[in-house]
Write a protein that holds these residues in place. Structure first.
Motif, PDB file in Angstrom:
ATOM      1  N   VAL A   1     -45.444 -18.842   5.178  1.00  0.00           N
ATOM      2  CA  VAL A   1     -46.415 -17.825   4.748  1.00  0.00           C
ATOM      3  C   VAL A   1     -47.479 -18.413   3.831  1.00  0.00           C
ATOM      4  N   ALA A   2     -47.213 -19.569   3.239  1.00  0.00           N
ATOM      5  CA  ALA A   2     -48.206 -20.228   2.386  1.00  0.00           C
ATOM      6  C   ALA A   2     -49.197 -21.060   3.191  1.00  0.00           C
ATOM      7  N   ASP A   3     -48.960 -21.230   4.474  1.00  0.00           N
ATOM      8  CA  ASP A   3     -49.827 -22.046   5.329  1.00  0.00           C
ATOM      9  C   ASP A   3     -51.200 -21.383   5.421  1.00  0.00           C
ATOM     10  N   PRO A   4     -52.267 -22.045   4.966  1.00  0.00           N
ATOM     11  CA  PRO A   4     -53.592 -21.419   4.955  1.00  0.00           C
ATOM     12  C   PRO A   4     -54.177 -21.228   6.352  1.00  0.00           C
ATOM     13  N   GLU A   5     -53.612 -21.880   7.360  1.00  0.00           N
ATOM     14  CA  GLU A   5     -54.108 -21.740   8.726  1.00  0.00           C
ATOM     15  C   GLU A   5     -53.518 -20.529   9.442  1.00  0.00           C
ATOM     16  N   VAL A   6     -52.566 -19.855   8.810  1.00  0.00           N
ATOM     17  CA  VAL A   6     -51.884 -18.699   9.416  1.00  0.00           C
ATOM     18  C   VAL A   6     -52.548 -17.407   8.952  1.00  0.00           C
ATOM     19  N   ASP A   7     -52.991 -16.613   9.902  1.00  0.00           N
ATOM     20  CA  ASP A   7     -53.586 -15.301   9.602  1.00  0.00           C
ATOM     21  C   ASP A   7     -52.562 -14.174   9.667  1.00  0.00           C
ATOM     22  N   ALA A   8     -51.661 -14.256  10.645  1.00  0.00           N
ATOM     23  CA  ALA A   8     -50.688 -13.189  10.887  1.00  0.00           C
ATOM     24  C   ALA A   8     -49.324 -13.803  11.143  1.00  0.00           C
ATOM     25  N   VAL A   9     -48.293 -13.076  10.757  1.00  0.00           N
ATOM     26  CA  VAL A   9     -46.924 -13.567  10.876  1.00  0.00           C
ATOM     27  C   VAL A   9     -46.110 -12.614  11.741  1.00  0.00           C
TER      28      VAL A   9
ATOM     29  N   VAL B   1     -48.639  -8.676   9.194  1.00  0.00           N
ATOM     30  CA  VAL B   1     -47.267  -8.901   9.650  1.00  0.00           C
ATOM     31  C   VAL B   1     -46.879  -7.956  10.778  1.00  0.00           C
ATOM     32  N   LEU B   2     -46.389  -8.548  11.851  1.00  0.00           N
ATOM     33  CA  LEU B   2     -45.777  -7.816  12.963  1.00  0.00           C
ATOM     34  C   LEU B   2     -44.278  -8.036  12.846  1.00  0.00           C
ATOM     35  N   VAL B   3     -43.521  -6.948  12.662  1.00  0.00           N
ATOM     36  CA  VAL B   3     -42.097  -7.040  12.336  1.00  0.00           C
ATOM     37  C   VAL B   3     -41.261  -6.580  13.525  1.00  0.00           C
TER      38      VAL B   3
ATOM     39  N   ALA C   1     -37.052  -6.732   5.678  1.00  0.00           N
ATOM     40  CA  ALA C   1     -37.814  -6.278   4.515  1.00  0.00           C
ATOM     41  C   ALA C   1     -38.182  -7.460   3.617  1.00  0.00           C
ATOM     42  N   GLU C   2     -37.216  -8.314   3.314  1.00  0.00           N
ATOM     43  CA  GLU C   2     -37.445  -9.463   2.438  1.00  0.00           C
ATOM     44  C   GLU C   2     -38.515 -10.397   3.009  1.00  0.00           C
ATOM     45  N   ASP C   3     -38.382 -10.735   4.287  1.00  0.00           N
ATOM     46  CA  ASP C   3     -39.316 -11.684   4.895  1.00  0.00           C
ATOM     47  C   ASP C   3     -40.709 -11.086   5.065  1.00  0.00           C
ATOM     48  N   THR C   4     -40.762  -9.795   5.371  1.00  0.00           N
ATOM     49  CA  THR C   4     -42.058  -9.132   5.522  1.00  0.00           C
ATOM     50  C   THR C   4     -42.773  -9.025   4.187  1.00  0.00           C
ATOM     51  N   LEU C   5     -42.049  -8.664   3.146  1.00  0.00           N
ATOM     52  CA  LEU C   5     -42.656  -8.581   1.815  1.00  0.00           C
ATOM     53  C   LEU C   5     -43.153  -9.952   1.349  1.00  0.00           C
ATOM     54  N   LEU C   6     -42.438 -11.008   1.703  1.00  0.00           N
ATOM     55  CA  LEU C   6     -42.870 -12.365   1.370  1.00  0.00           C
ATOM     56  C   LEU C   6     -44.219 -12.668   2.007  1.00  0.00           C
ATOM     57  N   ALA C   7     -44.353 -12.300   3.283  1.00  0.00           N
ATOM     58  CA  ALA C   7     -45.610 -12.546   4.001  1.00  0.00           C
ATOM     59  C   ALA C   7     -46.738 -11.670   3.465  1.00  0.00           C
ATOM     60  N   ILE C   8     -46.443 -10.418   3.160  1.00  0.00           N
ATOM     61  CA  ILE C   8     -47.459  -9.516   2.621  1.00  0.00           C
ATOM     62  C   ILE C   8     -47.973 -10.034   1.277  1.00  0.00           C
ATOM     63  N   GLU C   9     -47.065 -10.476   0.427  1.00  0.00           N
ATOM     64  CA  GLU C   9     -47.457 -11.007  -0.882  1.00  0.00           C
ATOM     65  C   GLU C   9     -48.394 -12.198  -0.724  1.00  0.00           C
TER      66      GLU C   9
ATOM     67  N   ARG D   1     -50.171  -1.613   2.292  1.00  0.00           N
ATOM     68  CA  ARG D   1     -51.361  -0.827   1.957  1.00  0.00           C
ATOM     69  C   ARG D   1     -51.979  -1.316   0.650  1.00  0.00           C
ATOM     70  N   ALA D   2     -51.143  -1.633  -0.321  1.00  0.00           N
ATOM     71  CA  ALA D   2     -51.650  -2.111  -1.601  1.00  0.00           C
ATOM     72  C   ALA D   2     -52.342  -3.468  -1.464  1.00  0.00           C
ATOM     73  N   ARG D   3     -51.834  -4.294  -0.556  1.00  0.00           N
ATOM     74  CA  ARG D   3     -52.380  -5.649  -0.366  1.00  0.00           C
ATOM     75  C   ARG D   3     -53.545  -5.657   0.619  1.00  0.00           C
ATOM     76  N   GLY D   4     -53.711  -4.566   1.364  1.00  0.00           N
ATOM     77  CA  GLY D   4     -54.813  -4.477   2.310  1.00  0.00           C
ATOM     78  C   GLY D   4     -54.609  -5.258   3.585  1.00  0.00           C
ATOM     79  N   VAL D   5     -53.340  -5.356   4.039  1.00  0.00           N
ATOM     80  CA  VAL D   5     -53.044  -6.084   5.272  1.00  0.00           C
ATOM     81  C   VAL D   5     -52.389  -5.143   6.283  1.00  0.00           C
ATOM     82  N   VAL D   6     -52.414  -5.570   7.537  1.00  0.00           N
ATOM     83  CA  VAL D   6     -51.780  -4.804   8.610  1.00  0.00           C
ATOM     84  C   VAL D   6     -50.292  -5.109   8.632  1.00  0.00           C
ATOM     85  N   VAL D   7     -49.469  -4.069   8.742  1.00  0.00           N
ATOM     86  CA  VAL D   7     -48.051  -4.258   9.020  1.00  0.00           C
ATOM     87  C   VAL D   7     -47.676  -3.272  10.115  1.00  0.00           C
ATOM     88  N   MET D   8     -46.942  -3.735  11.108  1.00  0.00           N
ATOM     89  CA  MET D   8     -46.594  -2.874  12.240  1.00  0.00           C
ATOM     90  C   MET D   8     -45.246  -3.283  12.806  1.00  0.00           C
TER      91      MET D   8
END
Length: 331
Positions: free
Chosen positions: A59-67, A90-92, A77-85, A111-118
């Motif tokens: 998730v720290a890889d700067p070349e990755v836009d979506a996980v 994130v597609l779960v 939940a743990e892995d998705t929150l890591l990616a959102i942070e 929603r707080a981070r302004g990213v898509v999660v689905m």
């Protein structure tokens, strides 16, 4: 825009997803696993440029836009929150989380981070489901009154397998039941009442379960699922003036037909595809990133939470408890 994907997890579902989507032109740039060896093996198999020996590095890889999260349910939940942070979309994989409480926390964080999660409920994005919704919206079967759907598979019986391990979110409901439950809620809306009965394994997870859900206007859905038997796995949407019958296997690209009130076939459809069909959910997900409308989807956050709530209640009635239930109760 081109969305650059990273993958968390290297199991069977990750292989199916990446293989299907890569052939359709989806761009995968990195994979992360708990060991670098596993990540490198996966990367080599699918021609992915970078392999990371931890999820944090992925998730720290700067070349990755979506996980894409393809770990066991207990880690979603743990892995998705890591990616959102880390600011990733994130597609779960389904089931989205273990509990509705976890699902709400993930949605709030996105929603707080302004990213898509689905939730990766790929069935909702298949062309056949788009057409089914259109047929219903046009009133061609009248008002939908009943949804019937089953999902039975003969899966590994080894007690140590993740499907049978409560610590990993094992049982039929999260792996199999999520499909017909989500389908019923897609057609009829969130249930107003849930009645469930089922059978538990020695490990305390459900091996089979039947659920009757009541929806607005008195509509009902009847779903059944089991992990130790096989069946045709068909589904029907029954309305006042006709019905839609989906053939085996209904939650994959398949054939279906509209019947009138007397049961006569009015129209037939063939939704079978060369690829498995995961690409439809990916393209819908990428479209949300491009448009900036992060919840314009057939699998909305509210829809996912409604599914999780229904499964929470069904599990409560049958007696399936996970560690996440205790954590939710403690909050």
């Amino acid at each position: 825009m081109t969305v650059r994907w990273g993958v968390i997890g290297t199991g069977g579902i990750a292989r199916s997803f990446v293989g299907d989507c890569a052939r359709a032109g989806v761009v995968f740039v990195a994979v992360g696993s708990r060991t670098r060896e596993s990540a490198q093996s996966f990367a080599t198999e699918f021609g992915i440029p970078r392999a990371h020996g931890s999820y944090a590095d992925l998730v720290a890889d700067p070349e990755v836009d979506a996980v894409y999260v393809a770990t066991p349910h207990s880690r979603h939940a743990e892995d998705t929150l890591l990616a959102i942070e880390a600011g990733k979309h994130v597609l779960v994989e389904k089931a989205f989380t273990i509990t509705a409480d976890e699902a709400q926390r993930v949605v709030d964080a996105a929603r707080a981070r302004g990213v898509v999660v689905m939730e990766a409920m790929w069935t909702r994005f298949l062309p056949q489901m788009t057409m089914l919704r259109q047929v219903i919206a046009e009133g061609r079967i009248g008002r939908p009154r009943i949804v019937e759907a089953s999902h039975h598979q003969a899966l590994p019986s080894d007690p140590s397998h993740r499907l049978n391990d409560p610590a990993l979110g094992g049982g039929a409901i999260l792996d199999l039941g999520v499909y017909p439950i989500s389908f019923a809620i897609d057609v009829l809306g969130a249930p107003t009442a849930v009645a469930a009965a089922g059978t538990l394994s020695d490990q305390g997870v459900d091996t089979q379960m039947g659920i009757v859900m009541t929806h607005d206007g008195g509509a009902q859905s009847l779903v059944h699922f089991a992990l130790d038997v096989r069946s045709p796995n068909t589904a029907s949407v029954i309305g006042d003036d006709g019905r839609i019958d989906l053939d085996a296997t209904w939650y994959t690209p398949t054939t279906w037909r509209i019947r009138d009130r007397d049961g006569e076939v009015v129209e037939e459809f063939d939704g079978r595809e060369e690829l498995a069909g995961y690409v439809h959910e990916v393209r819908a997900f990428e479209a949300m990133i491009a448009s900036g409308d992060h919840e314009a989807t057939a699998m909305t956050p509210e829809g996912t939470i409604a599914v999780m709530r229904a499964m929470d209640e069904a599990r409560r009635q049958v007696g399936v408890r996970y560690a996440a239930d205790e954590a939710a109760a403690a909050r």
